[in-house]
Scaffold this motif. Structure first.
Motif, PDB file in Angstrom:
ATOM      1  N   ALA A 255     -25.174  24.811  -1.703  1.00  0.00           N
ATOM      2  CA  ALA A 255     -25.453  25.461  -2.869  1.00  0.00           C
ATOM      3  C   ALA A 255     -24.945  24.462  -4.114  1.00  0.00           C
ATOM      4  CB  ALA A 255     -25.044  26.829  -2.833  1.00  0.00           C
ATOM      5  N   TYR A 256     -23.640  24.251  -4.207  1.00  0.00           N
ATOM      6  CA  TYR A 256     -22.986  23.393  -5.063  1.00  0.00           C
ATOM      7  C   TYR A 256     -23.646  22.274  -5.593  1.00  0.00           C
ATOM      8  CZ  TYR A 256     -19.377  20.914  -7.766  1.00  0.00           C
ATOM      9  OH  TYR A 256     -18.976  19.964  -8.578  1.00  0.00           O
TER      10      TYR A 256
ATOM     11  N   VAL B 135     -24.751  31.709  -2.406  1.00  0.00           N
ATOM     12  CA  VAL B 135     -24.965  31.922  -1.060  1.00  0.00           C
ATOM     13  C   VAL B 135     -24.881  33.618  -0.372  1.00  0.00           C
ATOM     14  CG1 VAL B 135     -23.338  31.699   1.071  1.00  0.00           C
ATOM     15  CG2 VAL B 135     -23.937  29.611  -0.687  1.00  0.00           C
ATOM     16  N   GLN B 136     -23.962  34.177  -1.426  1.00  0.00           N
ATOM     17  CA  GLN B 136     -24.106  35.795  -1.189  1.00  0.00           C
ATOM     18  C   GLN B 136     -25.263  36.333  -1.365  1.00  0.00           C
ATOM     19  OE1 GLN B 136     -21.186  37.321  -0.364  1.00  0.00           O
ATOM     20  NE2 GLN B 136     -22.304  39.198  -0.369  1.00  0.00           N
ATOM     21  N   ASP B 137     -26.070  35.957  -2.281  1.00  0.00           N
ATOM     22  CA  ASP B 137     -27.515  36.428  -2.471  1.00  0.00           C
ATOM     23  C   ASP B 137     -28.599  36.109  -1.372  1.00  0.00           C
ATOM     24  OD1 ASP B 137     -26.474  37.673  -4.964  1.00  0.00           O
ATOM     25  OD2 ASP B 137     -27.591  36.034  -6.360  1.00  0.00           O
ATOM     26  N   ALA B 138     -28.245  34.916  -1.089  1.00  0.00           N
ATOM     27  CA  ALA B 138     -28.951  34.181   0.094  1.00  0.00           C
ATOM     28  C   ALA B 138     -28.903  34.973   1.429  1.00  0.00           C
ATOM     29  CB  ALA B 138     -28.967  32.805   0.383  1.00  0.00           C
TER      30      ALA B 138
ATOM     31  N   ARG C 110     -30.063  28.575   4.119  1.00  0.00           N
ATOM     32  CA  ARG C 110     -30.430  27.408   3.188  1.00  0.00           C
ATOM     33  C   ARG C 110     -31.731  27.573   2.339  1.00  0.00           C
ATOM     34  NH1 ARG C 110     -27.182  22.651   4.161  1.00  0.00           N
ATOM     35  NH2 ARG C 110     -25.685  23.262   5.627  1.00  0.00           N
ATOM     36  N   ARG C 111     -32.874  27.894   3.042  1.00  0.00           N
ATOM     37  CA  ARG C 111     -34.107  28.246   2.214  1.00  0.00           C
ATOM     38  C   ARG C 111     -34.035  28.978   1.140  1.00  0.00           C
ATOM     39  NH1 ARG C 111     -38.629  25.085   1.167  1.00  0.00           N
ATOM     40  NH2 ARG C 111     -39.700  26.466  -0.056  1.00  0.00           N
ATOM     41  N   ALA C 112     -33.302  30.354   1.472  1.00  0.00           N
ATOM     42  CA  ALA C 112     -33.191  31.264   0.404  1.00  0.00           C
ATOM     43  C   ALA C 112     -32.346  30.657  -0.900  1.00  0.00           C
ATOM     44  CB  ALA C 112     -32.438  32.624   1.102  1.00  0.00           C
ATOM     45  N   VAL C 113     -31.308  29.948  -0.346  1.00  0.00           N
ATOM     46  CA  VAL C 113     -30.326  29.173  -1.526  1.00  0.00           C
ATOM     47  C   VAL C 113     -31.382  28.328  -2.446  1.00  0.00           C
ATOM     48  CG1 VAL C 113     -28.566  27.705  -2.081  1.00  0.00           C
ATOM     49  CG2 VAL C 113     -28.183  29.543  -0.404  1.00  0.00           C
TER      50      VAL C 113
END
Length: 176
Positions: free
Chosen positions: A24-25, A38-41, A63-66
């Motif tokens: 994510a970074y 990451v938390q939201d994903a 990963r796709r959600a991020v």
């Protein structure tokens, strides 16, 4: 007793949590925002149970959600930039005389550039021509246009920074 779904989520966070934050970074460039992404994903992925989701597949979902969250946030920021002026008043109105002074200063700074740099800048930012069209109009390569634009913008920004008046801390302007 924890369900299979809960165990997959716990294992994913324990084993791959740091890797997900690093991913994510790389996408957003901010550590705090990466952790939030990451938390939201994780909430999106594990908010509703799915059948027989194993760790590699769960990580792929997260990963796709991020990635989707990063894209969505960028779209929202772009939309806000386009309409912000409709909702937010400027901090202070710009006086007409001040605007004229700024245009005169900009014109003088443009004339101080090389002819090709100023031509490229005017065609790009005043005429709103794309790089390919500027290259065609001036009869030069697109790479040259990009270089003239880059050098010209750098020269303009540095001349504007050095021309900013210095403000003193004793309540008045410092004389140069």
């Amino acid at each position: 007793m924890a369900s299979e779904w809960d165990r997959v989520a716990e294992r994913l966070v324990a084993e791959r949590g740091d890797a997900l934050v690093r991913y994510a970074y790389l996408l957003c460039g901010d550590r705090d925002e990466a952790a939030d992404l990451v938390q939201d994903a994780l909430v999106r992925t594990f908010g509703r149970p799915r059948r027989s989701l194993e760790l590699p597949r769960a990580e792929a979902y997260v990963r796709r959600a991020v990635l989707n969250l990063v894209i969505d946030r960028a779209r929202r920021r772009d939309t806000w930039r386009r309409v912000r002026h409709l909702a937010v008043e400027p901090e202070r109105p710009v006086a007409a005389a001040e605007a004229v002074d700024e245009r005169i200063d900009l014109a003088e700074r443009l004339r101080a550039l090389s002819p090709r740099q100023s031509a490229c800048l005017v065609l790009r930012y005043y005429e709103d021509l794309p790089v390919a069209e500027i290259a065609r109009v001036l009869g030069i390569a697109q790479g040259s246009v990009k270089r003239y634009l880059s050098d010209g913008l750098r020269a303009l920004s540095s001349s504007m920074i050095t021309a900013e008046p210095a403000v003193g801390t004793g309540g008045g302007d410092v004389q140069p």
